[in-house]
Motif scaffolding. Structure first.
Motif, short mmCIF file in Angstrom:
data_model
loop_
_atom_site.label_atom_id
_atom_site.label_comp_id
_atom_site.label_asym_id
_atom_site.label_seq_id
_atom_site.Cartn_x
_atom_site.Cartn_y
_atom_site.Cartn_z
N ALA A 186 0.83 -1.21 0.00
CA ALA A 186 0.00 0.00 0.00
C ALA A 186 0.86 1.26 0.00
O ALA A 186 0.56 2.22 -0.72
CB ALA A 186 -0.94 -0.01 1.20
N ASP A 187 1.93 1.26 0.79
CA ASP A 187 2.81 2.44 0.86
C ASP A 187 3.40 2.76 -0.51
O ASP A 187 3.45 3.92 -0.93
CB ASP A 187 3.95 2.20 1.85
CG ASP A 187 3.47 2.16 3.30
OD1 ASP A 187 2.31 2.57 3.54
OD2 ASP A 187 4.25 1.72 4.17
N GLN A 188 3.85 1.74 -1.21
CA GLN A 188 4.50 1.95 -2.50
C GLN A 188 3.52 2.43 -3.56
O GLN A 188 3.82 3.35 -4.34
CB GLN A 188 5.18 0.65 -2.96
CG GLN A 188 6.31 0.17 -2.08
CD GLN A 188 7.41 1.21 -1.93
OE1 GLN A 188 7.93 1.72 -2.91
NE2 GLN A 188 7.76 1.54 -0.71
N ILE A 189 2.34 1.84 -3.60
CA ILE A 189 1.34 2.26 -4.60
C ILE A 189 0.88 3.68 -4.31
O ILE A 189 0.70 4.50 -5.22
CB ILE A 189 0.15 1.29 -4.62
CG1 ILE A 189 0.61 -0.10 -5.09
CG2 ILE A 189 -0.97 1.81 -5.56
CD1 ILE A 189 -0.45 -1.19 -5.02
N GLN A 190 0.70 4.00 -3.02
CA GLN A 190 0.27 5.36 -2.66
C GLN A 190 1.32 6.41 -3.01
O GLN A 190 0.99 7.54 -3.36
CB GLN A 190 -0.11 5.41 -1.18
CG GLN A 190 -1.47 4.76 -0.91
CD GLN A 190 -1.69 4.37 0.54
OE1 GLN A 190 -0.85 4.64 1.41
NE2 GLN A 190 -2.81 3.72 0.81
N LYS A 191 2.60 6.03 -2.95
CA LYS A 191 3.67 6.95 -3.36
C LYS A 191 3.54 7.28 -4.85
O LYS A 191 3.71 8.42 -5.27
CB LYS A 191 5.05 6.33 -3.08
CG LYS A 191 5.48 6.40 -1.63
CD LYS A 191 6.85 5.77 -1.45
CE LYS A 191 7.26 5.73 0.02
NZ LYS A 191 8.56 5.04 0.22
N VAL A 192 3.25 6.26 -5.65
CA VAL A 192 3.06 6.46 -7.09
C VAL A 192 1.84 7.35 -7.32
O VAL A 192 1.86 8.26 -8.16
CB VAL A 192 2.86 5.10 -7.81
CG1 VAL A 192 2.60 5.31 -9.30
CG2 VAL A 192 4.09 4.20 -7.61
N GLN A 193 0.79 7.11 -6.54
CA GLN A 193 -0.44 7.90 -6.64
C GLN A 193 -0.18 9.38 -6.34
O GLN A 193 -0.64 10.27 -7.06
CB GLN A 193 -1.46 7.33 -5.65
CG GLN A 193 -2.90 7.56 -6.01
CD GLN A 193 -3.82 6.66 -5.20
OE1 GLN A 193 -3.45 6.13 -4.15
NE2 GLN A 193 -5.04 6.47 -5.70
N LYS A 194 0.58 9.63 -5.29
CA LYS A 194 0.88 11.01 -4.88
C LYS A 194 1.71 11.74 -5.93
O LYS A 194 1.59 12.96 -6.09
CB LYS A 194 1.62 11.01 -3.53
CG LYS A 194 0.71 10.75 -2.35
CD LYS A 194 1.49 10.68 -1.05
CE LYS A 194 0.58 10.30 0.12
NZ LYS A 194 1.34 10.10 1.38
N ARG A 195 2.54 11.00 -6.66
CA ARG A 195 3.33 11.61 -7.74
C ARG A 195 2.49 11.85 -8.98
O ARG A 195 2.97 12.44 -9.95
CB ARG A 195 4.51 10.70 -8.12
CG ARG A 195 5.57 10.51 -7.08
CD ARG A 195 6.87 10.04 -7.71
NE ARG A 195 6.72 8.89 -8.57
CZ ARG A 195 6.86 7.62 -8.19
NH1 ARG A 195 7.14 7.35 -6.94
NH2 ARG A 195 6.72 6.64 -9.05
N GLY A 196 1.26 11.36 -8.99
CA GLY A 196 0.41 11.49 -10.18
C GLY A 196 0.88 10.59 -11.30
O GLY A 196 0.68 10.90 -12.48
N ALA A 197 1.53 9.48 -10.95
CA ALA A 197 2.15 8.63 -11.97
C ALA A 197 1.44 7.28 -12.15
O ALA A 197 1.98 6.40 -12.82
CB ALA A 197 3.62 8.39 -11.62
N LEU A 198 0.26 7.11 -11.57
CA LEU A 198 -0.45 5.84 -11.74
C LEU A 198 -0.70 5.57 -13.22
O LEU A 198 -1.17 6.45 -13.95
CB LEU A 198 -1.80 5.87 -11.01
CG LEU A 198 -1.79 5.64 -9.49
CD1 LEU A 198 -3.21 5.72 -8.96
CD2 LEU A 198 -1.17 4.30 -9.13
N GLY A 199 -0.37 4.37 -13.65
CA GLY A 199 -0.61 3.99 -15.04
C GLY A 199 0.41 4.49 -16.03
O GLY A 199 0.30 4.22 -17.22
N LYS A 200 1.41 5.23 -15.56
CA LYS A 200 2.43 5.76 -16.47
C LYS A 200 3.44 4.64 -16.79
O LYS A 200 4.11 4.14 -15.91
CB LYS A 200 3.16 6.95 -15.82
CG LYS A 200 4.11 7.64 -16.77
CD LYS A 200 4.74 8.86 -16.11
CE LYS A 200 5.69 9.57 -17.06
NZ LYS A 200 6.36 10.72 -16.42
#
Length: 235
Positions: free
Chosen positions: A214-228
């Motif tokens: 969860a921590d790692q996915i949320q970090k990606v989410q916060k960067r606005g990089a989900l799905g990139k």
């Protein structure tokens, strides 16, 4: 350049301090301790070379095997080549990075990943899960079988804590990769991570820790990089 000529170049580039780090992380002798930045200088000269990559890998020297992954002409790699690589990978750094990177960018990535995750050999199964992690990072979602990935997430949820040491590590990384790179499955990956909880892996006395999903996915989410997506997972 031939593999022998490159090995001759690599040897003096080795650093004892970096070699100690590699050995501490499970790399097996023979290893020179050449830093990745120096390997990439040779990669720039060579670019891609199918036969050279095969020859470098077959030296059994860690630095040359890693370089083989960087210079491999992935689309020319046959199933036989990749099966040979996965069977002869002599440490986690090769089986979980070099082999999956090349397999994922070959014509046989998904097929071999499905085959390898069924292996009873820890290093081969690890390669399979790591290949899936690379595939979700570089393939457009339209090229991925989302139902299959969902089934694999369910399999991880049910079996991860029963798996061999390194398989637990790469399964955990697979959940993070799916959550970060496949937007349609981010929520499912987060749920999977919550259900599996902390994953224990023996890191061989290093300071490395197993990342919490969860921590790692949320970090990606916060960067606005989900799905990139990435052009390549090789690094």
């Amino acid at each position: 350049m031939t593999a022998a000529e490159i090995v001759k170049q690599l040897k003096p580039l080795g650093k004892d301090s970096y070699k100690k780090v590699l050995l501490n992380h499970g790399v097996k002798e023979p290893v020179f301790g050449v830093k990745i930045e120096d390997l990439k200088k040779i990669q720039k000269q060579v670019k891609k070379d199918y036969q050279l990559a095969l020859d470098l890998y077959d030296t059994g020297i860690y630095d040359a095997m890693y370089l083989a992954g960087l210079v491999a002409d992935d689309l020319k790699m046959t199933k036989r080549d990749l099966k040979h690589w996965v069977e002869t990978a002599n440490c986690a750094a090769v089986s979980e990075f070099t082999v999956p990177w090349v397999a994922a960018e070959s014509m046989h990535g998904r097929e071999l990943a499905l085959e390898w995750i069924e292996s009873k050999k820890e290093s081969v199964a690890s390669s399979g899960w790591a290949t899936f992690s690379s595939l979700v990072a570089i393939k457009d979602d339209a090229e991925l079988d989302l139902a299959e990935l969902k089934q694999l997430l369910q399999r991880v949820q049910k079996t991860i804590h029963e798996q061999p040491n390194r398989v637990r590590h790469v399964m955990n990384a697979f959940v993070i990769a799916v959550g970060g790179y496949v937007r349609a499955l981010t929520d499912v990956a987060l749920q999977t991570g919550t259900k599996i909880g902390p994953v224990t892996v023996d890191m061989g006395g290093t300071a490395c820790k197993v990342p919490y999903v969860a921590d790692q996915i949320q970090k990606v989410q916060k960067r606005g990089a989900l799905g990139k997506k990435r052009k390549t997972t090789k690094c």
